[in-house]
Design an enzyme around this catalytic site. Structure first.
Site, PDB file in Angstrom:
ATOM      1  N   HIS A  18    -113.013 -56.402 -12.631  1.00 15.65           N
ATOM      2  CA  HIS A  18    -112.007 -55.868 -13.569  1.00 15.65           C
ATOM      3  C   HIS A  18    -112.453 -54.489 -14.025  1.00 15.65           C
ATOM      4  O   HIS A  18    -113.212 -54.341 -14.981  1.00 15.65           O
ATOM      5  CB  HIS A  18    -111.857 -56.836 -14.754  1.00 15.65           C
ATOM      6  N   HIS A  20    -110.766 -50.396 -14.050  1.00 18.09           N
ATOM      7  CA  HIS A  20    -109.707 -49.430 -13.732  1.00 18.09           C
ATOM      8  C   HIS A  20    -110.408 -48.120 -13.401  1.00 18.09           C
ATOM      9  O   HIS A  20    -111.093 -47.550 -14.266  1.00 18.09           O
ATOM     10  CB  HIS A  20    -108.779 -49.235 -14.927  1.00 18.09           C
ATOM     11  N   HIS A 198    -103.302 -59.043 -15.410  1.00 16.10           N
ATOM     12  CA  HIS A 198    -103.752 -59.036 -16.799  1.00 16.10           C
ATOM     13  C   HIS A 198    -102.839 -60.003 -17.555  1.00 16.10           C
ATOM     14  O   HIS A 198    -101.603 -59.917 -17.443  1.00 16.10           O
ATOM     15  CB  HIS A 198    -103.579 -57.651 -17.431  1.00 16.10           C
ATOM     16  N   GLU A 201    -104.390 -60.745 -22.972  1.00 17.41           N
ATOM     17  CA  GLU A 201    -105.270 -59.727 -23.601  1.00 17.41           C
ATOM     18  C   GLU A 201    -104.742 -59.534 -25.024  1.00 17.41           C
ATOM     19  O   GLU A 201    -105.376 -59.972 -25.984  1.00 17.41           O
ATOM     20  CB  GLU A 201    -105.236 -58.417 -22.807  1.00 17.41           C
ATOM     21  N   ASP A 279    -113.808 -52.985 -17.559  1.00 16.94           N
ATOM     22  CA  ASP A 279    -112.428 -52.545 -17.816  1.00 16.94           C
ATOM     23  C   ASP A 279    -112.288 -51.020 -17.701  1.00 16.94           C
ATOM     24  O   ASP A 279    -111.877 -50.541 -16.641  1.00 16.94           O
ATOM     25  CB  ASP A 279    -111.971 -53.057 -19.198  1.00 16.94           C
ATOM     26  N   ASP A 280    -112.575 -50.297 -18.760  1.00 16.09           N
ATOM     27  CA  ASP A 280    -112.460 -48.826 -18.773  1.00 16.09           C
ATOM     28  C   ASP A 280    -113.731 -48.271 -19.417  1.00 16.09           C
ATOM     29  O   ASP A 280    -113.716 -47.808 -20.570  1.00 16.09           O
ATOM     30  CB  ASP A 280    -111.230 -48.407 -19.600  1.00 16.09           C
TER      31      ASP A 280
HETATM   32  N1  ADE Z   1    -104.985 -50.246 -18.122  1.00 17.42           N
HETATM   33  C1  ADE Z   1    -106.234 -49.793 -18.251  1.00 17.42           C
HETATM   34  N2  ADE Z   1    -106.931 -50.582 -19.071  1.00 17.42           N
HETATM   35  C2  ADE Z   1    -106.104 -51.577 -19.458  1.00 17.42           C
HETATM   36  C3  ADE Z   1    -106.249 -52.719 -20.289  1.00 17.42           C
HETATM   37  N3  ADE Z   1    -107.377 -53.011 -20.927  1.00 17.42           N
HETATM   38  N4  ADE Z   1    -105.177 -53.512 -20.460  1.00 17.42           N
HETATM   39  C4  ADE Z   1    -104.015 -53.224 -19.863  1.00 17.42           C
HETATM   40  N5  ADE Z   1    -103.844 -52.181 -19.079  1.00 17.42           N
HETATM   41  C5  ADE Z   1    -104.871 -51.358 -18.867  1.00 17.42           C
HETATM   42 ZN    ZN Z   2    -107.917 -54.042 -17.580  1.00 20.46          ZN
END
Ligand code: ADE
Ligand code: ZN
Length: 336
Positions: A18, A20, A198, A201, A279-280
Site C-alpha cells: 500500500h 502511492h 481502499h 479508511e 501509504d504516502d
Molecule cells: N490517495 C493517496 N493517499 C490516499 C489515501 N490515504 N486514501 C485515499 N486516497 C489516497
Molecule cells: Zn492509500
C-alpha cells in the site's frame, strides 16, 4: 522479551502493498522538479512546503497531494520519483513493492498515461537489477471522479496491459461507495488484473463489504473501520482477506486520535491478516520501517508479531509462488 530494535525492524525482509508513488514526492524533489520544469510553486522554500503537512482529514491531504504532483511532467520525472522511493525502501528492508499510481491526476494535466507507466516501470526494472527488489504497478481509479472517467482510464491503461498488476480504488472515500465501480472492476477482472480497493479508511465498514462482494477485492487497503463490525472481522479472518494498514497515515489524517488507538493488534488477535505499509510516506512522516518502529513504540509490537506481519505482506502479495518462497526464506534467515 525485549522489544525489537530499529535495525532489526528495518532489516526484516518485507513487502509493501500500500504505497502511492505520488505520495513519495519529498519536498526537496518538488523544488528540484519545479525548477527543472519551470513550474512556479506557491511556497518559497522546502521548509515552507513541509510546514503545510499538518492535515485535518483525508481531503485536506488530498488537496495538497494533487496540487504538488503538478511538478511531475516527464517520463524521467516519474522514473526519478520511483528510483528515490525504491532506494529508501531498500534501506528499510523492502524486497517487493506493489505500488499505486493515480493516472487520472496526470491525464487531467495533459500527461499521457504511457509517460507515467513507462517512467515507473523503468525504475522498477532498474531496482530489480540493482537492488534485487521486485514489484508491480496498480492502476488506481479516483472514486470522487465520475465512473465513466474510470472506464476511460482503464481503457487507456490497457495499452500497457503487460506492465500492470492490478487495479485499485482511492481518493476521497465518504459518499463514493465501491458499488459505483462494479462494472469497471468487472472489466478489469476480465482482463486478468488483480483487484484491491481502499475501504474503511474514513468510510464505513459497509464499504469494506461492498469492496469484497461487488468489486471482488482480493485485499482491502486500510480497513481500519472493520473493527466497528464484529461479524465483518470474523468474515475477514475466515476468508483470509489481508488488510494493508498504514498506521502513520491514519494518525496524520486523524482517523485515529493516537497510535495507541490503532486497531492493528486487535485485528491480528482476531485472526485477521494484517500488513504494515506507508501509504504516502513523504507526507506522513515515515517509510515502511518507520511505521514498524512507530507501532512497536505505541502498541508494543513484538519481534514475533513484526515477523508475522512481514510474512503476511509477502504471502498476500501478487508475486509468483517462487518469489514468495524465496522471500519467506529470507525472513527465516532474519529470525536466525
Ligand atoms: N490517495 C493517496 N493517499 C490516499 C489515501 N490515504 N486514501 C485515499 N486516497 C489516497
Ligand atoms: Zn492509500
Amino acid at each position: 522479551m525485549t522489544a525489537p530494535s530499529d535495525s532489526a525492524l528495518f532489516s526484516l525482509p518485507k513487502a509493501e502493498l500500500h504505497l502511492h508513488i505520488e505520495g513519495t514526492l519529498e519536498p526537496d524533489l518538488v523544488f528540484e522538479l519545479a525548477g527543472k520544469n519551470g513550474v512556479s510553486l506557491p511556497y518559497s522554500s522546502v521548509e515552507k512546503l513541509a510546514a503545510q503537512y499538518d492535515f485535518a482529514d483525508l481531503q485536506s491531504f488530498l488537496t495538497l497531494y494533487y496540487a504538488t504532483m503538478d511538478v511531475l511532467r516527464t517520463e524521467s520525472d516519474f522514473a526519478e520519483l520511483t528510483r528515490r522511493y525504491l532506494t529508501t525502501a531498500a534501506s528499510q528492508g523492502l524486497r517487493h513493492v506493489e505500488l499505486f499510481f493515480d493516472p487520472q491526476a496526470h491525464t487531467a494535466r495533459g500527461i499521457r498515461i504511457e509517460t507515467v507507466i513507462d517512467g515507473i516501470s523503468t525504475a522498477l526494472e532498474q531496482a530489480e537489477r540493482d537492488l534485487g527488489i521486485t514489484g508491480g504497478i496498480i492502476l488506481s481509479f479516483l472514486r470522487d471522479e465520475p465512473v465513466e472517467a474510470a472506464d476511460t482510464i482503464l481503457n487507456a491503461g490497457l495499452s500497457r496491459r503487460e506492465l500492470l498488476l492490478g487495479v485499485g480504488l482511492d481518493s476521497a472515500e465518504v459518499g463514493y461507495p465501491p458499488s459505483l465501480f462494479q462494472d469497471v472492476f468487472a472489466k478489469a477482472r476480465d482482463e486478468g488484473l488483480h483487484v484491491v480497493a481502499h475501504a474503511g479508511e474514513e468510510g464505513p465498514a459497509s464499504y469494506i463489504r461492498e469492496a469484497l462482494d461487488l468489486l471482488g477485492a482480493e485485499r482491502i487497503d486500510h480497513g481500519i473501520r472493520a473493527v466497528e463490525d464484529p461479524e465483518l472481522v470474523v468474515r475477514l479472518a475466515e476468508e483470509r482477506i489481508a488488510l494493508t494498514m498504514c498506521p502513520l497515515s491514519n494518525l496524520r489524517l486523524r482517523t485515529i486520535d493516537t497510535l495507541a488507538d490503532h486497531p492493528l493488534l486487535r485485528l491480528d488477535a482476531a485472526g485477521v491478516r494484517v500488513t504494515i505499509n506507508s501509504d504516502d510516506p513523504a507526507y506522513f512522516g515515515g517509510y515502511v520501517g518507520d511505521n514498524f518502529t512507530a507501532v512497536r513504540d505505541a502498541l508494543g509490537v513484538t519481534a514475533e508479531q513484526a515477523e508475522r506481519f512481514a510474512r503476511t505482506s509477502i504471502e498476500a502479495s501478487f508475486a509468483s509462488d517462487a518469489r514468495k518462497k524465496e522471500l519467506l526464506s529470507e525472513v527465516d534467515a532474519w529470525r536466525g
